[in-house]
Scaffold this active site. Structure first.
Site, short mmCIF file in Angstrom:
data_model
loop_
_atom_site.label_atom_id
_atom_site.label_comp_id
_atom_site.label_asym_id
_atom_site.label_seq_id
_atom_site.Cartn_x
_atom_site.Cartn_y
_atom_site.Cartn_z
N HIS A 51 -34.25 13.95 45.37
CA HIS A 51 -35.07 14.62 44.36
C HIS A 51 -34.20 15.13 43.21
O HIS A 51 -34.62 15.14 42.05
CB HIS A 51 -35.85 15.78 44.99
CG HIS A 51 -36.93 15.34 45.92
ND1 HIS A 51 -37.88 14.40 45.58
CD2 HIS A 51 -37.23 15.70 47.21
CE1 HIS A 51 -38.71 14.20 46.59
NE2 HIS A 51 -38.32 14.97 47.59
N GLU A 105 -41.78 10.67 47.05
CA GLU A 105 -41.35 11.00 48.41
C GLU A 105 -40.95 9.74 49.17
O GLU A 105 -40.02 9.77 49.98
CB GLU A 105 -42.48 11.74 49.16
CG GLU A 105 -42.84 13.10 48.58
CD GLU A 105 -41.71 14.10 48.67
OE1 GLU A 105 -40.81 13.92 49.53
OE2 GLU A 105 -41.70 15.06 47.88
N GLU A 116 -33.82 15.39 50.25
CA GLU A 116 -33.91 16.39 49.19
C GLU A 116 -32.90 16.11 48.07
O GLU A 116 -33.17 16.37 46.90
CB GLU A 116 -33.69 17.79 49.76
CG GLU A 116 -34.70 18.23 50.81
CD GLU A 116 -36.13 18.16 50.32
OE1 GLU A 116 -36.36 18.36 49.10
OE2 GLU A 116 -37.04 17.88 51.13
#
Length: 425
Positions: free
Chosen positions: A282, A358, A279
């Site tokens: 990101h 991803e 995460e």
């Protein structure tokens, strides 16, 4: 002519549904290629025989529901137009008020209510399915509350968008799509800013991470990436699902990383750290802002195509659809139908971009944590908890998967593990 068009539309939907039933239950091959059998990506190595059977059953039914639900919306809006319901909604609105804004509000509540009722069976089937396979732990009352929250949020959003949209149509018949897009830019950013602090808490409770030992470890990862630690939150999901998840939401000062409490309960600290590192990527690579930019680009193209298709449809089939003019609010179901079709058509492209991001996040996470064993077992547990497919059929992957398949994700980690062992020798 109207009856014939309605029959053809229903027949087309039935044929479409039968095709996907045949494709998912009889044609698609989800078996693992020989070279992956026995590897850590092989579900037979980490799922028992019952879990394997349930995963196959659940995935097929869930995928069929996905492919049935979106075209069902198209059919609904088409029949609403064809059989004069949109015209009736406008008459009811005009007879209830002489002012334009209340008329729009009344029209929208009727359209929204009929749409809610029409799509409710599929939504309920999906909820019941997840309960049957022990994915969902949510009671009917709790699920219904979320459905009603969705309804009123969508209605409130439409009450902002629709009056402005049709005002633009009346002011500029040829450029309304562009002006609508210009206004959508600040509106989209504003809604994304509000999402984590206004909308998400309507469904669940969010709070700072309780596990202070884990928080310290996450702080260390966040510090390496120069990310403020106050953006890490946990959310209570155990009363709703057995699935695991973590995600990034919001923009600017409201951006945050969110961990489901089910993830915290079922995974070890090292497994969670891998997910957190994913995460964090990101944030580092600005995937949220890239996503916003791509969304705005797609919406510009989509609004332009909607403008062209709506004009063509009203010009050729306005009489059958009971739409005298594009700028008449009776055309709103047509607007929704075309926009939904375009979004469905664009989903393979947006999913492809998302899978690329991803994959980058997975690589970033394993390079940061350097613990492939824990990373692999975290993906295996994600597969088990959600009864997800390791290798989905091609059309399912193209239209549904915004993340790489577990086969791809675990295989990448295994390659890293092999290279790491070779270096340590």
């Amino acid at each position: 002519m109207v009856r014939k068009m309605g029959v053809y539309a229903v027949l087309a939907y039935v044929i479409y549904g039968l095709f996907f039933y045949w494709y998912l239950f009889h044609f698609a091959d989800s078996s693992l290629p020989f070279e992956y059998q026995g590897t850590k990506a092989d579900p037979a190595t980490f799922l028992n025989s019952r879990e394997l059977m349930l995963s196959e059953e659940y995935s097929k039914i869930r995928n069929l529901l996905f492919f049935l639900s979106t075209p069902f919306e198209w059919l609904f809006y088409f029949l609403i137009l064809l059989f004069g319901f949109s015209r009736a909604f406008k008459k009811w609105a005009e007879s209830s008020s002489k002012y334009k804004l209340p008329q729009t509000a009344i029209y929208l509540i009727w359209l929204s209510f009929f749409a809610f009722v029409a799509t409710f069976p599929l939504s309920y089937i999906s909820h019941s399915l997840s309960k049957t396979y022990n994915i969902s732990t949510q009671s009917f009352a709790s699920w219904m509350k979320d459905e009603l929250i969705d309804f009123w949020i969508n209605y409130g959003t439409l009450m902002i968008i629709v009056p402005v949209l049709y005002w633009l149509m009346k002011k500029s018949a040829k450029r309304w799509w562009f002006y609508a897009w210009l206004l959508s830019v600040p509106f989209t950013l504003f809604m994304m800013f509000l999402q984590p602090i206004v909308i998400d808490p309507l469904y669940n409770d969010f709070y700072p991470l309780k596990n202070k030992e884990l928080e310290t470890k996450i702080l260390s990862l966040a510090e390496k990436a120069q990310i403020p630690a106050e953006h890490v939150f946990e959310v209570n999901m155990a009363d709703q699902t057995n699935s695991l998840n973590a995600y990034v939401t919001g923009i600017g000062s409201n951006a945050r990383i969110v961990l489901w409490d089910t993830t915290l309960n079922k995974l070890s600290d090292d497994q969670i750290l891998f997910i957190m590192a994913h995460e964090i990527c990101h944030y580092v690579e600005k995937h949220i802002y890239i996503g916003i930019a791509l969304y705005l680009l797609f919406s510009l193209i989509g609004l332009y195509l909607t403008y062209r298709i709506m004009n063509w449809a009203v010009r050729h089939f306005g009489k059958e659809l009971k739409i005298p003019d594009v700028k008449d609010i009776r055309s709103l179901p047509l607007f929704f139908m075309i926009l939904s079709m375009l979004m469905f058509t664009a989903s393979p492209f947006s999913n492809l971009i998302s899978r690329y991001e991803e994959t980058r996040a997975d690589r970033y996470a394993i390079n940061m944590t350097q613990n492939p064993e824990e990373a692999i077992t975290s993906f295996q547990e994600l597969t088990r908890s959600g009864l997800s497919e390791v290798k989905p059929p091609l059309l399912v992957k193209i239209f549904r998967y915004s993340h790489p398949t577990m086969l791809d994700r675990i295989s990448i980690l295994e390659e890293y593990e092999v290279k790491q062992r070779a270096k340590n020798k």
